[in-house]
Enzyme design. Structure first.
Site, short mmCIF file in Angstrom:
data_model
loop_
_atom_site.label_atom_id
_atom_site.label_comp_id
_atom_site.label_asym_id
_atom_site.label_seq_id
_atom_site.Cartn_x
_atom_site.Cartn_y
_atom_site.Cartn_z
N SER A 10 -14.97 -11.86 -11.59
CA SER A 10 -13.89 -12.51 -10.81
C SER A 10 -14.26 -11.95 -9.24
CB SER A 10 -12.48 -12.22 -11.26
OG SER A 10 -11.66 -12.74 -10.26
N SER A 11 -14.26 -12.87 -8.29
CA SER A 11 -14.49 -12.53 -7.11
C SER A 11 -13.22 -12.00 -6.50
CB SER A 11 -15.02 -13.91 -6.13
OG SER A 11 -13.81 -14.69 -6.22
N GLN A 12 -12.08 -11.87 -7.27
CA GLN A 12 -10.86 -11.47 -6.71
C GLN A 12 -11.03 -10.12 -6.32
OE1 GLN A 12 -8.02 -12.98 -9.23
NE2 GLN A 12 -7.97 -14.83 -8.85
N ASP A 50 -10.84 -22.97 -12.65
CA ASP A 50 -9.35 -23.50 -12.65
C ASP A 50 -9.33 -25.23 -12.60
OD1 ASP A 50 -8.42 -21.10 -12.50
OD2 ASP A 50 -7.93 -20.86 -10.45
N LYS A 66 4.76 -20.78 -11.80
CA LYS A 66 3.84 -19.60 -11.56
C LYS A 66 2.85 -20.15 -10.15
CE LYS A 66 -0.51 -17.52 -12.87
NZ LYS A 66 -0.40 -16.39 -12.27
#
Length: 447
Positions: free
Chosen positions: A170-172, A317, A416
């Site tokens: 993940s780039s997060q 996503d 969410k």
């Protein structure tokens, strides 16, 4: 909460929701900027609320207006003791079910010298957090985890060093480190983060853009393989005002709904955005959907569509709305990037196969590829969101042209990211039935 969607024709125009990717990054940047900032068009999804709660726990003061949010973080500084709301010497942060929050705010919480417990809810407690076990000690932060999962107990302060990280999951994680390195003092003239196999590069573009707009030091980007912070680099000039973008992730469901079942216009989505999910327009065009883009809106109308090929590796996503779209395209659609789906709110590859299978759609998974056998129609039936907001929305959109009613169990999962979703498709003409007043539920989630 169950929601039943009946076959419907859509028409009218709608404003896309605020981007939680943009909103959460604005909260993070507003915290470490250590000043007073104004955020316009703030979101109110559960993930947005988690981000606001976290920065308040870390010392920011939030003032809510009708159309703006003021973040006063003048009391925040790296390596300082944070006076948590519960008054403990240490403190605790709950990231809800937000994967971005846990990955982005953990390095920011580590800027302080507090001992902090970081936890989450739902599927977040099962997601791998080994990254922090490996990386945080390299930058002076002690960390304890539950065998690579939540809860995490950390203690800083974080001290930027030259490090190398894996960007394939993940780039997060990189987003959090970039924000932390932007404000933490370091030795020498420069410090860098090298990244191997970075996924979702557009989200890093969004992070860098938000950093610039909040007046933070922005690193030199060396082809997404290394990010170098120079000590003498000036911070960006800014008026500390930021407008949250329209959300291409939520907007993708509206666009696909229009392509499947109506004649609608979606406003508030910028073609200049760095959001990865803007690529939904490419998929719609590849499917020969009825789409027209102008300066004011994106217009969609129902038409005959064809199977297409699409690489969703950098925008995973999009898989749920892409499957809903492909269901009504003649032929077999091929989508790449299945390997990015395992650690979402559900294992989305399997979930999409199972839930759309109940509606009569054949979905094959072969390694990193998904094959969707579309054009044969869908049947209304009982499906389950698997507590995954994007699965709930994908099933609702697909139901608009199904043969018969579709009932979605745990339909409130949309809160969410897009709490107004059912209200918005109802406003466009969708027949939505439930046993709860949706407007009252929406107001309750705003509190």
């Amino acid at each position: 909460m169950k929601v039943t969607i009946s076959p419907s024709e859509l028409k009218g125009d709608i404003l896309a929701p605020a981007s939680k990717s943009s909103m959460q990054r604005a909260c993070a940047a507003g915290l470490v900027a250590a000043k007073r900032s104004v955020v316009y068009n703030p979101g109110h999804s559960n993930d947005d609320k988690a981000a606001m709660s976290i920065i308040q726990a870390l010392g920011a003061i939030i003032e809510k207006g009708n159309e703006e949010l003021v973040i006063d973080s003048t009391g925040f500084s790296p390596a300082a003791e944070v006076a948590f709301m519960n008054g403990d010497q240490g403190g605790a942060i709950n990231c809800g079910e937000s994967g971005l929050s846990i990955r982005m705010f953990t390095p920011l919480a580590a800027l302080t010298s507090n001992k902090i417990t970081i936890n989450g809810e739902g599927s977040l407690v099962t997601r791998p957090m080994d990254f922090f076990d490996e990386i945080l000690p390299q930058v002076g932060v002690t960390v304890e985890s539950n065998e690579g999962k939540l809860p995490l107990v950390i203690q800083g302060p974080l001290q930027p060093k030259n490090i190398s990280i894996d960007g394939s999951l993940s780039s997060q994680f990189l987003t959090g480190l970039l924000l932390a390195f932007a404000v933490a003092p370091f030795e020498g003239d420069s410090v860098s983060i090298k990244v191997n196999n970075l996924k979702s590069k557009p989200y890093i573009d969004l992070t860098l853009d938000v950093m610039k707009k909040f007046g933070l030091k922005v690193p030199e980007n060396k082809n997404y393989e290394e990010f170098v912070f120079h000590k003498d680099a000036p911070a960006a000039e800014t008026n500390s005002n930021y407008t949250v973008e329209g959300d291409w992730s939520g907007g993708a469901f509206l666009l696909v709904a229009g392509a499947i079942a109506g004649n609608i216009s979606v406003r508030g989505l910028s073609m200049a955005s760095t959001q990865a999910d803007k690529k939904i327009t490419e998929a719609l065009m590849a499917a020969n959907a009825g789409i027209a883009i102008d300066a004011k809106a994106i217009r969609l109308h129902k038409t005959e569509m064809n199977a297409f090929e699409f690489d969703a590796t950098d925008c995973p996503d999009l898989f749920p709305p892409l499957v809903a779209l492909a269901a009504y395209c003649n032929g077999v659609t091929k989508i790449k990037g299945v390997s990015r789906l395992a650690h979402k709110e559900s294992d989305r590859g399997i979930t999409l196969q199972d839930e759309f299978g109940k509606m009569g759609l054949k979905v094959d998974l072969e390694g990193d590829l998904m094959y969707v056998h579309g054009g044969n129609g869908l049947k209304g039936t009982l499906v389950h969101s698997r507590h995954d907001h994007r699965i709930a929305m994908a099933c609702a959109v697909a139901a608009l042209r199904a043969d018969g009613d579709t009932t979605i169990e745990e339909a409130h999962a949309v809160n969410k990211s897009y709490p107004d979703f059912y209200d918005h498709i109802k406003a466009l003409g969708a027949q939505v039935k439930d046993g709860i007043d949706l407007s009252a539920l929406k107001e309750a989630f705003k509190d």
